[in-house]
Design a protein around this motif. Structure first.
Motif, PDB file in Angstrom:
ATOM      1  N   ASN A 134       0.867  -1.182   0.000  1.00 35.14           N
ATOM      2  CA  ASN A 134       0.000   0.000   0.000  1.00 35.14           C
ATOM      3  C   ASN A 134       0.904   1.232   0.000  1.00 35.14           C
ATOM      4  O   ASN A 134       1.055   1.931   1.009  1.00 35.14           O
ATOM      5  N   PHE A 135       1.513   1.499  -1.148  1.00 34.71           N
ATOM      6  CA  PHE A 135       2.568   2.504  -1.196  1.00 34.71           C
ATOM      7  C   PHE A 135       2.050   3.934  -1.054  1.00 34.71           C
ATOM      8  O   PHE A 135       2.813   4.828  -0.690  1.00 34.71           O
ATOM      9  N   ALA A 136       0.776   4.142  -1.318  1.00 33.29           N
ATOM     10  CA  ALA A 136       0.213   5.468  -1.063  1.00 33.29           C
ATOM     11  C   ALA A 136       0.320   5.783   0.425  1.00 33.29           C
ATOM     12  O   ALA A 136       0.689   6.899   0.816  1.00 33.29           O
ATOM     13  N   ASP A 137       0.024   4.796   1.273  1.00 34.27           N
ATOM     14  CA  ASP A 137       0.136   5.009   2.712  1.00 34.27           C
ATOM     15  C   ASP A 137       1.593   4.986   3.153  1.00 34.27           C
ATOM     16  O   ASP A 137       1.949   5.613   4.152  1.00 34.27           O
ATOM     17  N   THR A 138       2.443   4.277   2.417  1.00 29.86           N
ATOM     18  CA  THR A 138       3.870   4.294   2.727  1.00 29.86           C
ATOM     19  C   THR A 138       4.420   5.710   2.604  1.00 29.86           C
ATOM     20  O   THR A 138       5.148   6.192   3.481  1.00 29.86           O
ATOM     21  N   TYR A 139       4.054   6.377   1.516  1.00 30.52           N
ATOM     22  CA  TYR A 139       4.529   7.754   1.343  1.00 30.52           C
ATOM     23  C   TYR A 139       3.872   8.694   2.348  1.00 30.52           C
ATOM     24  O   TYR A 139       4.527   9.608   2.870  1.00 30.52           O
ATOM     25  N   SER A 167       7.297   1.832 -11.586  1.00 29.47           N
ATOM     26  CA  SER A 167       7.346   2.287 -12.985  1.00 29.47           C
ATOM     27  C   SER A 167       7.490   1.104 -13.933  1.00 29.47           C
ATOM     28  O   SER A 167       6.898   1.075 -15.012  1.00 29.47           O
ATOM     29  N   TYR A 168       8.289   0.141 -13.524  1.00 30.26           N
ATOM     30  CA  TYR A 168       8.465  -1.055 -14.341  1.00 30.26           C
ATOM     31  C   TYR A 168       7.137  -1.781 -14.551  1.00 30.26           C
ATOM     32  O   TYR A 168       6.882  -2.357 -15.604  1.00 30.26           O
ATOM     33  N   LYS A 169       6.265  -1.701 -13.531  1.00 30.58           N
ATOM     34  CA  LYS A 169       4.951  -2.338 -13.641  1.00 30.58           C
ATOM     35  C   LYS A 169       3.915  -1.426 -14.293  1.00 30.58           C
ATOM     36  O   LYS A 169       2.741  -1.766 -14.378  1.00 30.58           O
ATOM     37  N   GLY A 170       4.354  -0.255 -14.735  1.00 33.18           N
ATOM     38  CA  GLY A 170       3.445   0.669 -15.406  1.00 33.18           C
ATOM     39  C   GLY A 170       2.708   1.604 -14.476  1.00 33.18           C
ATOM     40  O   GLY A 170       1.805   2.329 -14.904  1.00 33.18           O
ATOM     41  N   ASN A 171       3.082   1.608 -13.197  1.00 35.74           N
ATOM     42  CA  ASN A 171       2.446   2.508 -12.233  1.00 35.74           C
ATOM     43  C   ASN A 171       3.366   3.705 -12.004  1.00 35.74           C
ATOM     44  O   ASN A 171       4.389   3.602 -11.330  1.00 35.74           O
ATOM     45  N   PHE A 172       3.008   4.851 -12.558  1.00 29.60           N
ATOM     46  CA  PHE A 172       3.849   6.039 -12.483  1.00 29.60           C
ATOM     47  C   PHE A 172       3.386   7.004 -11.389  1.00 29.60           C
ATOM     48  O   PHE A 172       3.841   8.144 -11.329  1.00 29.60           O
ATOM     49  N   LYS A 173       2.492   6.561 -10.514  1.00 28.14           N
ATOM     50  CA  LYS A 173       1.882   7.433  -9.517  1.00 28.14           C
ATOM     51  C   LYS A 173       2.901   8.023  -8.550  1.00 28.14           C
ATOM     52  O   LYS A 173       2.745   9.148  -8.078  1.00 28.14           O
ATOM     53  N   PHE A 174       3.943   7.271  -8.246  1.00 28.21           N
ATOM     54  CA  PHE A 174       4.883   7.692  -7.206  1.00 28.21           C
ATOM     55  C   PHE A 174       6.182   8.260  -7.775  1.00 28.21           C
ATOM     56  O   PHE A 174       7.151   8.452  -7.034  1.00 28.21           O
TER      57      PHE A 174
END
Length: 436
Positions: A134-139, A167-174
């Motif tokens: 849950n990297f949104a909460d990690t940040y 990013s490798y998985k296509g998630n550029f949110k972070f």
């Protein structure tokens, strides 16, 4: 007197009588209430309540060390209230002296314990969020940790690394947060800061050199693949190829730098084509020579750029795994070398030898100016004619290189079409001689 006379008092006299009677009654009530209030305002006189309260305070403080944080807070507050109410009571002097002596230190320690508990709760939340991806909460929790502890470098390194894998998985949110924290971590490490484990969880790099290399690769990868900024990514990618870290053996930074050079070749191709099209038969010999020299210089620069691309892709090819899963990627890297080699030398023979020798050379920083490479002028065939020569046909540009990512290792997002350098043939000025 009124009764003796047997007469009733007049109305005005009744009012006076009642007025004085009420005043007397009110005065009596006030004195009575004052006496009660005075008794109530002296807590020391209420021996039973004082004793009961003292026993409770003593018990709470005896249990203080093993109490939970919330109960310790209640104990301290109870001690403060006891001092406020019974601080002047001689019967409670021993307990009052104890509280005056120890309560301030206990209150200070309690405040520190509360802050530590709050930080521990944040770390618990941070750890749980990473484990749950849950990297949104990690940040979110990581940023709160850094408000309390701005130099928690292990947390900063972790926040500066997550975006690479995502990013490798296509998630550029972070990506933005990752780049910002990665740059902050690099600056801290280069200034001499020493984290405990150089990151946390799967981003614990153990040593300064490895952490720096991985952080530079992260920034370069995100800038080029996600943000489409090859030029600004290049210096970070180059740093990832230096030193003794594992990233020096990772084909990705070399591949991405190779695509940066392909973009530069695109620009040079466009410029050479425009310069060749600008040549005119009406140009004076001086102007014609200037244009020819300019084209030659541009071609020489494209030669040097092509060789740098060959060098980068040769290293990516050599370092890629020789496994069935990685074969498509490895084949693509070699194809890139072959295409650049053909652009440079107009042939395909000798590619394997060139790849072998490239690894033995020092890898050049892409931020250093490309050294132009001018090939020897071709020997013109002998001619006896004194008439004007026929302008040579312009060689058709080679097919544009279209590098694409291939599974096997972490690939870059396929860059845009990369144009090839034309096999430029410059027009020579025609010298018209007078007939004999």
């Amino acid at each position: 007197k009124i009764l003796v006379l047997g007469l009733y008092p007049r109305k005005e006299e009744m009012k006076t009588i009642f007025r004085y009677a009420n005043i007397g009654l009110l005065t009596a009530v006030i004195f009575a209430l004052g006496a009660v209030a005075g008794f109530a305002q002296d807590p020391c006189a209420d021996a039973d309540t004082l004793e009961t309260t003292s026993v409770k305070v003593r018990k709470d403080f005896a249990d203080y060390a093993k109490a939970i944080l919330a109960d310790r807070q209640k104990t301290v507050e109870g001690g403060k209230q006891f001092l406020e109410k019974y601080g002047a009571c001689e019967a409670a002097k021993d307990l009052v002296d104890y509280l005056k002596r120890y309560l301030p230190g206990m209150e200070t320690k309690l405040s520190a314990d509360k802050k530590n508990a709050e930080k521990q709760a944040l770390y618990t939340r941070f750890d749980a969020s990473v484990k749950a991806s849950n990297f949104a909460d990690t940040y979110a929790s990581g940023k709160e940790i850094l408000v309390a502890e701005p130099e928690q470098w292990d947390v900063i390194i972790t926040l500066g690394s997550i975006g690479y894998d995502e990013s490798y998985k296509g998630n550029f949110k972070f990506n933005d947060d990752t780049v910002r924290f990665a740059k902050q971590a690099i600056a801290a490490l280069e200034s001499g800061k020493t984290p405990k484990t150089y990151g946390l969880f799967g981003w614990s790099f153990k040593t300064k050199d490895k952490a720096l290399a991985e952080l530079n690769l992260t920034i370069g990868y995100i800038m080029q693949v996600a943000q489409k900024n090859k030029k600004d990514a290049a210096p970070y990618l180059f740093k990832a190829t230096q030193g003794s870290s594992d990233t020096t053996k990772n084909p990705i930074p070399y591949e991405l730098i190779g695509y940066y050079y392909f973009d530069e070749l695109d620009k040079l191709t466009t410029e050479i084509k425009a310069m060749a099209a600008d040549q005119k038969d009406t140009d004076t010999p001086e102007v014609a020579k200037q244009k020819v020299d300019a084209i030659k210089a541009k071609v020489a620069l494209s030669n040097g750029t092509a060789e740098r691309a060959m060098d980068a892709f040769s290293r990516a090819y050599t370092l890629s795994a020789s496994t069935p899963a990685a074969k498509p990627y490895k084949d693509k890297m070699k194809k890139n070398v072959e295409d650049a080699y053909n652009l440079r030398f107009a042939k395909k023979e000798g590619v394997d030898a060139w790849i072998t020798t490239a690894a033995a050379k020092q890898f050049i920083n892409p931020m250093t100016p490309v050294t132009p490479i001018s090939d020897p002028e071709p020997v013109a065939p002998a001619t006896t004619t004194t008439t004007s020569t026929t302008p040579p046909a312009t060689t058709k540009p080679a097919t544009p290189i279209k590098p694409a990512a291939t599974p096997g290792v972490k690939p870059a997002t396929p860059p845009g079409k990369s144009g090839a350098k034309p096999q430029a043939v410059v027009k020579k000025a025609t010298v018209r001689k007078k007939a004999a």
